[in-house]
Design an enzyme around this catalytic site. Structure first.
Site, PDB file in Angstrom:
ATOM      1  N   ASP A 152      21.663  26.035 115.261  1.00 19.94           N
ATOM      2  CA  ASP A 152      23.033  26.559 115.322  1.00 19.94           C
ATOM      3  C   ASP A 152      23.825  26.137 114.074  1.00 19.94           C
ATOM      4  O   ASP A 152      24.629  26.903 113.536  1.00 19.94           O
ATOM      5  CB  ASP A 152      23.732  26.056 116.596  1.00 19.94           C
ATOM      6  CG  ASP A 152      22.969  26.462 117.847  1.00 19.94           C
ATOM      7  OD1 ASP A 152      22.530  27.617 117.914  1.00 19.94           O
ATOM      8  OD2 ASP A 152      22.770  25.613 118.740  1.00 19.94           O
ATOM      9  N   HIS A 181      23.482  24.813 123.775  1.00 16.88           N
ATOM     10  CA  HIS A 181      22.690  25.736 122.971  1.00 16.88           C
ATOM     11  C   HIS A 181      22.409  27.020 123.748  1.00 16.88           C
ATOM     12  O   HIS A 181      21.280  27.300 124.128  1.00 16.88           O
ATOM     13  CB  HIS A 181      21.380  25.087 122.507  1.00 16.88           C
ATOM     14  CG  HIS A 181      20.512  26.049 121.744  1.00 16.88           C
ATOM     15  ND1 HIS A 181      20.847  26.520 120.481  1.00 16.88           N
ATOM     16  CD2 HIS A 181      19.359  26.673 122.067  1.00 16.88           C
ATOM     17  CE1 HIS A 181      19.931  27.380 120.073  1.00 16.88           C
ATOM     18  NE2 HIS A 181      19.012  27.495 121.024  1.00 16.88           N
TER      19      HIS A 181
HETATM   20  P1  NAD Z   1       5.468  30.603 121.869  1.00 20.04           P
HETATM   21  O1  NAD Z   1       5.111  31.297 123.128  1.00 20.04           O
HETATM   22  O2  NAD Z   1       5.122  31.260 120.582  1.00 20.04           O
HETATM   23  O3  NAD Z   1       4.816  29.154 121.853  1.00 20.04           O
HETATM   24  C1  NAD Z   1       4.916  28.281 122.925  1.00 20.04           C
HETATM   25  C2  NAD Z   1       3.663  27.432 122.970  1.00 20.04           C
HETATM   26  O4  NAD Z   1       3.787  26.531 124.069  1.00 20.04           O
HETATM   27  C3  NAD Z   1       2.368  28.253 123.196  1.00 20.04           C
HETATM   28  O5  NAD Z   1       1.424  27.951 122.193  1.00 20.04           O
HETATM   29  C4  NAD Z   1       1.901  27.795 124.577  1.00 20.04           C
HETATM   30  O6  NAD Z   1       0.481  27.771 124.712  1.00 20.04           O
HETATM   31  C5  NAD Z   1       2.494  26.395 124.631  1.00 20.04           C
HETATM   32  N1  NAD Z   1       2.568  25.840 125.968  1.00 20.04           N
HETATM   33  C6  NAD Z   1       2.856  26.456 127.136  1.00 20.04           C
HETATM   34  N2  NAD Z   1       2.774  25.585 128.158  1.00 20.04           N
HETATM   35  C7  NAD Z   1       2.459  24.382 127.622  1.00 20.04           C
HETATM   36  C8  NAD Z   1       2.233  23.091 128.152  1.00 20.04           C
HETATM   37  N3  NAD Z   1       2.337  22.859 129.455  1.00 20.04           N
HETATM   38  N4  NAD Z   1       1.914  22.099 127.313  1.00 20.04           N
HETATM   39  C9  NAD Z   1       1.795  22.335 125.980  1.00 20.04           C
HETATM   40  N5  NAD Z   1       1.996  23.533 125.403  1.00 20.04           N
HETATM   41  C10 NAD Z   1       2.315  24.547 126.224  1.00 20.04           C
HETATM   42  O7  NAD Z   1       7.039  30.305 121.921  1.00 20.04           O
HETATM   43  P2  NAD Z   1       7.993  29.836 120.717  1.00 20.04           P
HETATM   44  O8  NAD Z   1       8.555  31.034 120.056  1.00 20.04           O
HETATM   45  O9  NAD Z   1       7.283  28.831 119.904  1.00 20.04           O
HETATM   46  O10 NAD Z   1       9.190  29.148 121.533  1.00 20.04           O
HETATM   47  C11 NAD Z   1       8.981  27.976 122.271  1.00 20.04           C
HETATM   48  C12 NAD Z   1      10.252  27.560 122.992  1.00 20.04           C
HETATM   49  O11 NAD Z   1      11.260  27.180 122.049  1.00 20.04           O
HETATM   50  C13 NAD Z   1      10.876  28.663 123.848  1.00 20.04           C
HETATM   51  O12 NAD Z   1      11.306  28.111 125.068  1.00 20.04           O
HETATM   52  C14 NAD Z   1      12.071  29.111 123.028  1.00 20.04           C
HETATM   53  O13 NAD Z   1      13.073  29.676 123.810  1.00 20.04           O
HETATM   54  C15 NAD Z   1      12.486  27.805 122.408  1.00 20.04           C
HETATM   55  N6  NAD Z   1      13.351  27.906 121.222  1.00 20.04           N
HETATM   56  C16 NAD Z   1      14.347  26.991 121.089  1.00 20.04           C
HETATM   57  C17 NAD Z   1      15.162  27.004 119.977  1.00 20.04           C
HETATM   58  C18 NAD Z   1      16.259  25.984 119.813  1.00 20.04           C
HETATM   59  O14 NAD Z   1      17.127  26.177 118.980  1.00 20.04           O
HETATM   60  N7  NAD Z   1      16.239  24.885 120.536  1.00 20.04           N
HETATM   61  C19 NAD Z   1      14.959  27.974 118.978  1.00 20.04           C
HETATM   62  C20 NAD Z   1      13.936  28.885 119.142  1.00 20.04           C
HETATM   63  C21 NAD Z   1      13.130  28.855 120.281  1.00 20.04           C
HETATM   64  C1  LMR Z   2      17.585  30.592 119.246  1.00 20.89           C
HETATM   65  O1  LMR Z   2      18.757  30.192 119.220  1.00 20.89           O
HETATM   66  O2  LMR Z   2      17.123  31.321 118.355  1.00 20.89           O
HETATM   67  C2  LMR Z   2      16.682  30.137 120.333  1.00 20.89           C
HETATM   68  O3  LMR Z   2      17.366  29.425 121.312  1.00 20.89           O
HETATM   69  C3  LMR Z   2      15.805  31.197 120.888  1.00 20.89           C
HETATM   70  C4  LMR Z   2      16.546  32.228 121.692  1.00 20.89           C
HETATM   71  O4  LMR Z   2      16.150  32.464 122.832  1.00 20.89           O
HETATM   72  O5  LMR Z   2      17.484  32.822 121.176  1.00 20.89           O
END
Ligand code: NAD
Ligand code: LMR
Length: 332
Positions: A152, A181
């Site tokens: 953010d 967030h």
């Molecule tokens: P993705 O699906 O590409 O990757 C997630 C990974 O987690 C996969 O490889 C999956 O196999 C693994 N996984 C699932 N269950 C698991 C477990 N029990 N133990 C270990 N690994 C496990 O998703 P992504 O795009 O990498 O996003 C991941 C998370 O991050 C989502 O929840 C998304 O919303 C979040 N996110 C947060 C922010 C933030 O600003 N905080 C930003 C972007 C995404």
């Molecule tokens: C973001 O801010 O990009 C992440 O929290 C992923 C989402 O779901 O938007």
């Protein structure tokens, strides 16, 4: 000084580039990559890079989580499902809550002193979930648990510098972003923008909306293929590096904005009492030190418009926090 870092969810869209960025850090001596799929492949690939850290991949079989977490100094968690168009982050709760809870049980048992950085959404609820599990196991230290909200702050710098007509100077732009967030819980304090910028009210409100809903822009553009991964990996690595630099004794007077339990420092309690409602967790300006949160700084002066944004954020956040807490209370 160098550290053992663990990425849980390392084979995912965020996990892979985040692991790549952490492999470049000289603060990391061992990089443990855990996922339910493909982690050994990602680890083999990254391990060929000629930087000092040793890289190992782990799957759930053969107590993989336990071995990955053992003696960890920092655990970064991007495990779980991302959004598709039309979903809110809260729609991810049903799947991600139990993933994060189970990982936290592993952390409590095998890395109770590690810094824990939670990326998995909905961050507003997943951070309380980690805290409640660690509390149940008697190892919760609010100074060491962080919801990663750096994206953010990164977006705010980019969008504000663009609006100011100085897109190539985005690194110079510092904008506090507090709250939570997701959507309206994200509160950019644009009145404190440095270098100071004067936007008219309609530009200002447009910027606030864009920062609050920046994630949706990416979800929409990816059209079903997930949410932000590359910018998140950048932001996650930036925050993890700040935590490790501070742990190694390098102090910085620049605060990091991160979602913490407000009992982490006296400054958090002051913020809590000044907020327009109850909020146990909040993204706040934090000075990091050897043990994590060293000092929570005040949010500072806000305009009437920002006070209204804070009110909305607090009322929404409270529900997100209680949902996480109740989930762990009702888990066996
Ligand atoms: P993705 O699906 O590409 O990757 C997630 C990974 O987690 C996969 O490889 C999956 O196999 C693994 N996984 C699932 N269950 C698991 C477990 N029990 N133990 C270990 N690994 C496990 O998703 P992504 O795009 O990498 O996003 C991941 C998370 O991050 C989502 O929840 C998304 O919303 C979040 N996110 C947060 C922010 C933030 O600003 N905080 C930003 C972007 C995404
Ligand atoms: C973001 O801010 O990009 C992440 O929290 C992923 C989402 O779901 O938007």
């Amino acid at each position: 000084m160098s550290f053992k870092a663990v990425v849980v969810g390392a084979a995912g869209g965020i996990g892979q580039p985040l692991s790549l960025l952490l492999k470049q850090s000289t603060l990391v001596k061992e990089l443990a990559l855990y996922d339910v799929v493909n982690a050994p492949g990602v680890a083999a690939d990254i391990s060929h890079i000629n930087t000092p850290s040793i890289v190992k991949g782990y799957l759930p079989k053969d107590d993989g989580l336990q071995h990955a977490l053992k003696d960890a100094d920092i655990v970064v968690i991007p495990a779980g499902v991302p959004r598709k168009p039309g979903m809110t982050r809260d729609d991810l709760f049903n799947i991600n809550a139990s993933i994060v809870r189970d990982i936290s049980v592993g952390i409590a048992a095998h890395a109770p002193k590690a810094f824990v950085l939670v990326i998995s959404n909905p961050v507003n609820s997943t951070v309380p979930i980690v805290a409640e599990v660690l509390k149940k196991k008697g190892v919760f230290d609010p100074k060491r648990l962080f919801g990663v909200t750096t994206l953010d702050v990164v977006r705010a710098s980019t969008f504000v510098s663009e609006a100011a007509g100085k897109p190539t100077e985005s690194l110079e732009y510092r904008i506090p972003v507090v709250g939570g967030h997701s959507g309206e819980t994200i509160v950019p304090i644009l009145s404190q923008t440095q270098p100071s910028s004067n936007f008219d009210q309609s530009t200002l409100e447009g910027l606030v909306k864009r920062i609050q809903f920046g994630g949706d822009e990416v979800v929409k553009a990816k059209d079903g293929a997930g949410s932000a991964t590359l910018s998140m990996a950048f932001a996650g690595a930036r925050f993890a590096t700040a935590v490790l630099e501070a742990a190694s004794g390098k102090s910085s007077q620049q605060p990091e904005y991160t979602y913490v339990h407000l009992s982490a420092d006296a400054g958090g309690k002051e913020i809590e009492s000044s907020l327009p409602g109850k909020a146990e967790y909040f993204s706040v300006p934090v000075l990091l030190g050897k043990n994590g949160v060293e000092k929570i700084l005040p949010i500072g002066n806000t305009t009437d418009y920002e006070k209204k944004l804070l009110e909305t954020a607090v009322s929404q956040l409270n529900g997100n926090i209680s949902k996480g807490v109740s989930f762990v209370e009702s888990s066996k």
